[in-house]
Design an enzyme around this catalytic site. Sequence first.
Site, PDB file in Angstrom:
ATOM      1  N   ASN A   7       0.856  -1.180   0.000  1.00  0.00           N
ATOM      2  CA  ASN A   7       0.000   0.000   0.000  1.00  0.00           C
ATOM      3  C   ASN A   7       0.896   1.234   0.000  1.00  0.00           C
ATOM      4  O   ASN A   7       1.458   1.606   1.020  1.00  0.00           O
ATOM      5  CB  ASN A   7      -0.875  -0.055   1.267  1.00  0.00           C
ATOM      6  CG  ASN A   7      -1.746   1.171   1.445  1.00  0.00           C
ATOM      7  OD1 ASN A   7      -1.585   2.168   0.751  1.00  0.00           O
ATOM      8  ND2 ASN A   7      -2.656   1.089   2.396  1.00  0.00           N
ATOM      9  N   ARG A  81      -2.611  -1.901  -3.490  1.00  0.00           N
ATOM     10  CA  ARG A  81      -3.519  -0.759  -3.572  1.00  0.00           C
ATOM     11  C   ARG A  81      -3.007   0.128  -4.706  1.00  0.00           C
ATOM     12  O   ARG A  81      -1.849   0.531  -4.720  1.00  0.00           O
ATOM     13  CB  ARG A  81      -3.496   0.023  -2.253  1.00  0.00           C
ATOM     14  CG  ARG A  81      -4.249   1.314  -2.352  1.00  0.00           C
ATOM     15  CD  ARG A  81      -4.108   2.144  -1.085  1.00  0.00           C
ATOM     16  NE  ARG A  81      -4.587   3.483  -1.325  1.00  0.00           N
ATOM     17  CZ  ARG A  81      -3.982   4.588  -0.884  1.00  0.00           C
ATOM     18  NH1 ARG A  81      -2.895   4.506  -0.166  1.00  0.00           N
ATOM     19  NH2 ARG A  81      -4.492   5.774  -1.151  1.00  0.00           N
ATOM     20  N   HIS A 170      -9.072   7.341  -2.210  1.00  0.00           N
ATOM     21  CA  HIS A 170      -9.156   6.753  -0.866  1.00  0.00           C
ATOM     22  C   HIS A 170     -10.379   5.844  -0.758  1.00  0.00           C
ATOM     23  O   HIS A 170     -10.915   5.651   0.333  1.00  0.00           O
ATOM     24  CB  HIS A 170      -9.281   7.824   0.257  1.00  0.00           C
ATOM     25  CG  HIS A 170      -8.079   8.704   0.407  1.00  0.00           C
ATOM     26  ND1 HIS A 170      -8.183  10.053   0.656  1.00  0.00           N
ATOM     27  CD2 HIS A 170      -6.749   8.418   0.370  1.00  0.00           C
ATOM     28  CE1 HIS A 170      -6.957  10.574   0.750  1.00  0.00           C
ATOM     29  NE2 HIS A 170      -6.081   9.604   0.580  1.00  0.00           N
ATOM     30  N   ARG A 231      -0.405  19.228  -0.761  1.00  0.00           N
ATOM     31  CA  ARG A 231      -1.298  19.617  -1.858  1.00  0.00           C
ATOM     32  C   ARG A 231      -2.296  20.669  -1.376  1.00  0.00           C
ATOM     33  O   ARG A 231      -2.726  20.610  -0.220  1.00  0.00           O
ATOM     34  CB  ARG A 231      -2.059  18.394  -2.379  1.00  0.00           C
ATOM     35  CG  ARG A 231      -1.204  17.442  -3.192  1.00  0.00           C
ATOM     36  CD  ARG A 231      -1.887  16.120  -3.441  1.00  0.00           C
ATOM     37  NE  ARG A 231      -1.500  15.132  -2.451  1.00  0.00           N
ATOM     38  CZ  ARG A 231      -2.102  13.965  -2.277  1.00  0.00           C
ATOM     39  NH1 ARG A 231      -3.130  13.636  -3.026  1.00  0.00           N
ATOM     40  NH2 ARG A 231      -1.686  13.123  -1.346  1.00  0.00           N
ATOM     41  N   GLU A 374      -7.136  -0.496   5.269  1.00  0.00           N
ATOM     42  CA  GLU A 374      -7.087  -0.746   3.821  1.00  0.00           C
ATOM     43  C   GLU A 374      -6.424  -2.089   3.516  1.00  0.00           C
ATOM     44  O   GLU A 374      -6.889  -2.847   2.675  1.00  0.00           O
ATOM     45  CB  GLU A 374      -6.289   0.377   3.144  1.00  0.00           C
ATOM     46  CG  GLU A 374      -7.010   1.705   3.099  1.00  0.00           C
ATOM     47  CD  GLU A 374      -6.085   2.865   2.788  1.00  0.00           C
ATOM     48  OE1 GLU A 374      -4.965   2.897   3.329  1.00  0.00           O
ATOM     49  OE2 GLU A 374      -6.498   3.743   2.025  1.00  0.00           O
TER      50      GLU A 374
END
Length: 391
Positions: A7, A81, A170, A231, A374
């Site tokens: 991931n 992922r 996500h 970001r 996840e």
Amino acid sequence: MKILVLNAGSSTQKSSLYNFPQRQLLWNSMVDWTSGEITVKLANGIELKQTVGSRSRSETLSHILSSTMEKPDEIEVIGHRIVHGGRKYSEPIAITEEVKREIAKLSSLAPIHNPANLEGIEVTENFFGKKVPQYAFFDTAFFHSLPDEASIYPGPYAWQEKGIRRYGFHGISHEYCMQRSADILNRNLNTLRLIICHLGNGCSISAILNGRCIDTTMGFTPLDGLMMGTRPGSLDPGILIYLLRQENYTSEQLEHELNYESGLKGISGISSDLRQIISANKQGNLRAKLAFDIYIHRLRSFIGAMLAGLGGLDALVFTAGVGENSSIVRSLICDSFKFLGLELDHRLNENHPVDQDIATTTSSIRVLVIKTEEDLVIAKYCYDIQTRALH
Ligand code: ADP
């Protein structure tokens, strides 16, 4: 069945080895690219630390695999992922040369993530050989249910025919938190209105109505929406035209500043890590205070925007690095929605909650802190797919 999961987040590279069907985590590792630290946690609780040093991303990953894998041929399946799956992938898929080419093509839409994901695939193919099946799990897949009014940008209609639309990211985390919220609340998902705040280095919100995602803040790329570690989130696109025309920016310069030099790091000049911003703020650093204030302001605005679409709210959910660990962020957000009858239990909030409801008993809206999983979701899918394939 031994299942390896890779991931690659924007600031971290996580890897985990599971044993299924027991759902046993045998080890997991995390590379923090910001600090250059590698941490490996073994099932017996022992934690090993090393530094990345001069190793490249691929070399670091190969190094972790060779130092943790005692019996590499025990690995039966690998899950990755993958951040951007475009319009094509709404389900997990077996990785083939064609799938790799598609992921590479989509790198222009997720330049921090997709190349790192591809490197992960190459490293595991080289390490384990091509016979071990590998599956891709896309962050964008969960958002295929977005209604047109939420996913189509109001530019010229031709844009959406070119694939310019809101994809959302996500998704694996949002889907997991959606299911987990229903479990914790002991409610049927089909009667729930949820706002899920995934606040890591990258940040996004999703609005879930009766088990379907109806809106999200990340867009065509993971640059949209909330302010993040490096970001900016949503901007007036006129700024980009101005920089290109008046400041003679190249597209590479723009891409670099938007992905790596903005957000908490850009405003504070200190770090992309919220812990450092909070600590500098406490010491009176004004740019750290400004960065934190913008972060909270934007989070409040976007949650507010999701409320109307849902027609109310049953639970506000916090997850990922900041959402799971920062009681101050949760408290500032919840307190701004007190006018709706939302009441945070401040004692529970401070007490390191995990998979817990931290609203007061009289609150009109529940507040959940959920540890996102996840990797476990990916491992479980891998197990199911592989078990079906073997029968
Ligand atoms: P990624 O998006 O790379 O997967 P994570 O979900 O692991 O990231 O979140 C990493 C971020 O979590 C860090 O950049 C840091 O800002 C934040 N974080 C972790 N612990 C705390 C804390 N106690 N308080 C505030 N922020 C935290």
